[in-house]
Write an enzyme that holds these catalytic residues in place. Structure first.
Site, short mmCIF file in Angstrom:
data_model
loop_
_atom_site.label_atom_id
_atom_site.label_comp_id
_atom_site.label_asym_id
_atom_site.label_seq_id
_atom_site.Cartn_x
_atom_site.Cartn_y
_atom_site.Cartn_z
N PRO A 88 133.33 97.68 45.05
CA PRO A 88 134.00 98.90 45.53
C PRO A 88 133.21 100.16 45.18
CG PRO A 88 135.40 97.72 43.94
CD PRO A 88 134.13 96.95 44.06
N GLU A 115 137.22 91.89 36.59
CA GLU A 115 137.00 93.33 36.69
C GLU A 115 135.60 93.67 37.20
OE1 GLU A 115 139.35 95.84 36.40
OE2 GLU A 115 140.54 94.00 36.45
N ARG A 153 126.44 87.65 63.78
CA ARG A 153 126.69 87.77 65.22
C ARG A 153 125.61 88.58 65.94
NH1 ARG A 153 128.70 92.39 66.88
NH2 ARG A 153 129.80 91.59 68.69
N ASP A 168 129.29 96.98 72.26
CA ASP A 168 130.26 96.99 71.17
C ASP A 168 130.64 98.37 70.70
OD1 ASP A 168 130.76 94.40 70.77
OD2 ASP A 168 129.38 94.12 69.10
C1 9D3 Z 1 142.38 97.02 39.77
C2 9D3 Z 1 140.96 96.71 39.53
N1 9D3 Z 1 140.14 97.88 39.42
C3 9D3 Z 1 140.38 98.71 38.29
C4 9D3 Z 1 140.39 100.13 38.69
C5 9D3 Z 1 138.75 97.76 39.71
C6 9D3 Z 1 138.36 96.67 40.62
C7 9D3 Z 1 137.67 95.58 40.13
C8 9D3 Z 1 137.32 94.56 40.99
C9 9D3 Z 1 138.65 96.73 41.97
C10 9D3 Z 1 138.28 95.70 42.82
C11 9D3 Z 1 137.61 94.62 42.32
C12 9D3 Z 1 137.21 93.52 43.22
N2 9D3 Z 1 136.65 94.00 44.49
C13 9D3 Z 1 135.52 93.57 45.00
O1 9D3 Z 1 134.90 92.69 44.42
C14 9D3 Z 1 135.02 94.16 46.22
C15 9D3 Z 1 135.59 95.15 47.08
C16 9D3 Z 1 136.81 95.88 47.05
O2 9D3 Z 1 137.68 95.72 46.18
N3 9D3 Z 1 137.04 96.79 48.04
C17 9D3 Z 1 136.16 97.01 49.02
N4 9D3 Z 1 135.01 96.38 49.11
C18 9D3 Z 1 134.74 95.45 48.14
S1 9D3 Z 1 133.35 94.54 48.07
C19 9D3 Z 1 133.79 93.76 46.69
#
Ligand code: 9D3
Length: 250
Positions: A88, A115, A153, A168
């Site tokens: 994220p 996490e 794709r 697209d």
């Molecule tokens: C509630 C968890 N968070 C604490 C603030 C942090 C957090 C850790 C791990 C939030 C998401 C994740 C797991 N997410 C991914 O591995 C992930 C992801 C996403 O959550 N949103 C958008 N793209 C991606 S790509 C990988």
């Protein structure tokens, strides 16, 4: 193209890549997707892949060592290209990014769970990060599946019709026009007359106008970043005028 995925759920990635046009790319040998499980590289009686974070707090963090060994295994097998961590914290995946990845020989995707991943593994090994959007997932696997689908794709010979890739959404920066097809039950009711006219110039013009109009209605942010040509501006103005009169505003 070769895509290697470091994940605690390799069977999820295999399933996701097996269907549709991307599945066909795999069958045709245009693409290979290989999963690598850090669990298989974990040591000790418990084969731990996660540990409590320094500094305390809730949740667990993925250990460096199993990931290092897992990555080394993939590289020894021929995994090529940058290591991309689905997270994220990364910039969001775009169609332009999918296009540039599709033009490479391959890349390695790292899926986090818990996490996330020990920052020292990221600093030493990760080349870039990618997010798939502003919402919270429980891990990187869905992100990896999205990247594999968007890239797969685009590979030559994957789509039935090369034109459908060019037409697209996002390739030309616009949303798609509405589609209608022959239906026993519905007949031609509700189908715009122009699509039944056989006049392909008018049909192309209508489709372009609908694409412009829908983008204006639903994704003005996309339109704001585009520079429309004279013809497109005219089509959009006509669409907007049609909306206003349909709403009873002369
Ligand atoms: C509630 C968890 N968070 C604490 C603030 C942090 C957090 C850790 C791990 C939030 C998401 C994740 C797991 N997410 C991914 O591995 C992930 C992801 C996403 O959550 N949103 C958008 N793209 C991606 S790509 C990988």
């Amino acid at each position: 193209m070769r895509i290697d995925v470091l994940t605690l759920f390799p069977e999820f990635i295999a399933q996701a890549a097996a269907v549709g046009v991307v599945g066909r790319a795999l069958e045709r040998g245009r693409m290979a997707v290989k999963g690598w499980n850090p669990r298989d590289h974990a040591t000790g009686n418990y084969r731990r892949v996660d540990e409590r974070p320094f500094g305390g707090g809730p949740g667990m963090v993925m250990l460096s060592e199993p990931l290092e060994a897992c990555l080394a295994g993939a590289r020894a097998d021929g995994a090529t290209g940058p290591l991309i961590y689905l997270s994220p914290q990364g910039p969001r995946l775009t169609q332009a990014k999918a296009r540039s990845l599709a033009a490479t020989a391959g890349f390695v995707l790292l899926c986090g769970r818990y996490e996330g991943v020990d920052e020292r593994f990221i600093a030493a090994n990760v080349d870039e990060e990618l997010s798939i959007g502003d919402y919270v997932l429980s891990g990187g696997e869905l992100g990896a599946a999205v990247v594999i689908d968007a890239v797969g794709r685009l590979l030559d010979g994957v789509l039935n019709d090369a034109a459908s890739a060019i037409e697209d959404s996002f390739e030309d920066g616009l949303l798609d026009c509405p589609h209608f097809t022959r239906s026993e039950r519905l007949g031609t009711a509700g189908v715009p007359g122009v699509l039944l006219s056989g006049d392909h110039t008018r049909i192309a013009r209508w489709r372009r106008q609908q694409a412009l109009g829908r983008t204006w209605l639903r994704r003005p942010d996309l339109l704001a970043r585009m520079v429309l040509g004279r013809k497109d501006r005219q089509l959009l103005e006509e669409f907007i005028a049609g909306q206003a009169s349909a709403a009873g505003n002369p």
